[in-house]
Design a protein around this motif. Structure first.
Motif, PDB file in Angstrom:
ATOM      1  N   ALA B 171      36.995  25.909  30.968  1.00 47.10           N
ATOM      2  CA  ALA B 171      37.775  27.421  31.741  1.00 47.10           C
ATOM      3  C   ALA B 171      37.518  28.033  30.851  1.00 47.10           C
ATOM      4  O   ALA B 171      37.403  28.675  30.040  1.00 47.10           O
ATOM      5  N   THR B 172      37.716  29.725  31.252  1.00 47.05           N
ATOM      6  CA  THR B 172      36.861  31.035  30.313  1.00 47.05           C
ATOM      7  C   THR B 172      38.671  31.360  29.777  1.00 47.05           C
ATOM      8  O   THR B 172      40.056  30.836  30.357  1.00 47.05           O
ATOM      9  N   LYS B 173      38.758  32.312  29.114  1.00 50.81           N
ATOM     10  CA  LYS B 173      40.434  32.688  28.175  1.00 50.81           C
ATOM     11  C   LYS B 173      41.007  33.153  29.689  1.00 50.81           C
ATOM     12  O   LYS B 173      42.576  32.877  29.544  1.00 50.81           O
ATOM     13  N   GLN B 175      40.251  32.580  32.753  1.00 47.37           N
ATOM     14  CA  GLN B 175      41.252  31.644  33.885  1.00 47.37           C
ATOM     15  C   GLN B 175      42.030  30.950  33.275  1.00 47.37           C
ATOM     16  O   GLN B 175      42.798  30.503  34.166  1.00 47.37           O
TER      17      GLN B 175
END
Lengths: 269, 281
Positions: B171-173, B175
């Protein structure tokens, strides 16, 4: 690929034809600020075996593990030098997509850390995030992941309950199932049993031995017996360096380095 | 005096001070209820004020609800977004420290100053007139630092293990914030927002300068309509009423205001005790 890492015992037992190198560190260094945490790491980790990193606290074994999915990137003061290859691809190239990388590398942490959600939502987190499936397809992934973590029969009737209601060992298996849900190649385990009781530990260890059929498993442990019980390959680390790396039986029965011997015989650690 | 006697004396003194601080608030509550309950009737709650101190307070109740709802609509998202930036994205530098210093010192800034700013900037300069909109925006200035602080605290107590687990899944930050951090922080954020709403609903000086005269006989129909509010009504009737009925109406309005305030405080407390416990592992 040159194998500059130290291997003792019968090197031929790991013939390159049978065991492909999955993860290869080459001249890898890592700093947190001015603190030189990993020093000139050269090591090749083979597919479908359990490789253990062991050593006393602060030796850098967890940091080494986290370098495989670049989780150290989160720490702002972290700097690296050198290369790490997964399937021959250098994951420290500037154009490497870390989010794609982390999809192929599952991670299980020291303390069971399920999300504060239902068991189902915990497992479905990754597949939903990466839009892998929905509806029945998602149900199937959740079931398969929980079966993979040998938890399905215990929780199949209460998938919608909060994961915090489970025991510590079950929570850790939820985390393993969560890691499996995105179908990774490599599973990293950072002292996964250190917060668990002996019975739960036995279950997780049995699971690790099962997982290696499908995945490359890398395990960090400060528990010597655990390394001996579950791993085929063991690296002994001390103050940021790999002191010795080889077949677990060789490292334990016939250590080549005095530090390794002292550690294994309990003279420090 | 012997040490044992001194100990006893200190203890006695502390009992008295604790007793005083504990009883004073319940006394006020009981006093308001005793004086105000006589004013409460269906007609009082649903009617409109006439001839200054007679009639009901329906437009004032609705005005207060509108003001606080709108103020929350402006203040809460802004405050939560600022808190996300401060706690998740901002690196620790001069700018961040300055912003944090301001949010910490501006919480509790004298509200008459905020009211004056609202009057000059919103009412006159932006030509919003003395209105629901100008009042709500001014109130949101007051609420903002509280929301930021409460949200930042709520976000900071989300264990870092959740973030790590999410990031390790690819996951990105953002997300991770959206799917893990905020859902876990929501009870704490809501507690902060509700406490901020409690402050806003009782605020007098700000609405006095920006929202309306207080005795409006109509529920505001547009954002630019002036609006009545309970604190202004109480202030006017209590200071300028002439009759016993007027005074009783001031107490009646106080009782209604108190009930609305307590509803917010109690829900804040409930959310904190009920949901925050679930977070800990």
């Amino acid at each position: 690929m040159s194998n500059t890492y130290m291997i003792n015992g019968d090197a031929a037992a790991f013939s390159p034809r049978l065991a492909l190198d999955k993860v290869v560190f080459k001249g890898f260094n890592l700093w947190y600020g001015d603190n030189h945490v990993l020093k000139d790491i050269d090591i090749a980790i083979k597919s479908n075996v359990v490789t253990a990193f062991m050593g006393p606290s602060g030796c850098g074994k967890s940091t080494l593990l986290r370098s495989i999915d670049r989780m150290n990137d989160i720490i702002p003061s972290c700097k690296t030098e050198g290369d790490v290859y997964i399937d021959g691809r250098n994951i420290y190239e500037p154009d490497e997509d870390v989010y794609e990388l982390r999809k192929t590398v599952g991670m299980v942490f020291q303390k069971p850390n399920p999300f504060p959600m239902s068991i189902y939502d915990n497992i479905a987190y990754g597949p939903r995030l990466h839009k892998m499936a929905s509806g029945e397809g998602l149900d199937k992934i959740v079931e398969e992941s929980l079966r993979g973590a040998v938890l399905w029969d215990e929780v199949k009737d209460r998938l919608q309950e909060n994961a915090f209601g489970l025991s510590g060992g079950q929570q850790q298996r939820v985390c393993i199932a969560r890691a499996l849900s995105i179908n990774p190649d490599i599973i990293l385990m950072d002292e996964p049993c250190s917060a668990l009781d002996p019975i739960a530990t036995i279950k997780i260890e049995a699971l690790m031995r099962e997982l290696k059929d499908k995945y490359t498993v890398v395990l960090v442990t400060h528990n010597l017996q655990q390394a001996a019980r579950v791993s085929e390959m063991t690296a002994f680390m001390y103050i940021g360096e790999i002191i010795e790396f080889g077949a677990t039986s060789d490292v334990f029965e016939n250590p080549q380095n005095e530090l390794t011997e002292n550690y294994i015989t309990g003279r420090f650690g | 005096m012997k040490e044992a006697q001194k100990e006893k004396a200190v203890r006695g003194l502390l009992y008295v001070t604790v007793g005083l601080s504990i009883v004073i608030l319940p006394i006020i509550v009981v006093w308001v209820i005793a004086n105000g309950v006589g004013a409460i009737s269906l007609g009082f709650l649903t009617g409109r004020p006439y001839r200054f101190e007679y009639g009901g307070i329906f437009p004032q109740i609705m005005g207060s609800i509108y003001l606080v709802s709108l103020c929350t609509l402006f203040g809460a998202p802004l405050g939560i977004a600022s808190a996300i930036y401060l706690s998740e994205y901002a690196s620790d530098n001069v700018v961040t420290r300055t912003v944090r210093f301001f949010t910490e010192t501006l919480a509790g800034m004298p509200s008459i100053v905020i009211g004056l700013f609202g009057l000059e900037f919103l009412v006159y300069y932006l030509k919003l007139k003395t209105s629901l909109l100008a009042g709500a925006i001014s109130l949101s200035f007051m609420m903002l630092p509280w929301t930021i602080r409460a949200s930042e605290e709520a976000i900071n107590v989300v264990p870092k293990e959740y973030r790590e687990a999410s990031l390790a899944m690819g996951a990105t930050k953002w997300q991770t914030i959206l799917r893990v951090v905020l859902p876990a922080a929501i009870p704490g954020i809501m507690t902060g927002v509700l406490l901020g709403m409690g402050k806003a609903i009782g605020e007098t000086a700000v609405v006095w300068l920006t929202a309306g005269s207080g005795l409006e006989a109509f529920v505001p129909r547009t954002l630019k309509s002036p609006t009545g509010s309970l604190p202004m009504y109480i202030y006017l009737i209590a200071t300028q009423g002439h009759t016993a009925e007027g005074l009783q109406n001031a107490f009646g309005a106080s009782l209604v205001l108190l009930v609305m305030f307590l509803a917010m405080s109690v829900s804040a407390l409930f959310i904190r005790n009920h949901y925050l416990r679930r977070l800990g592992s």
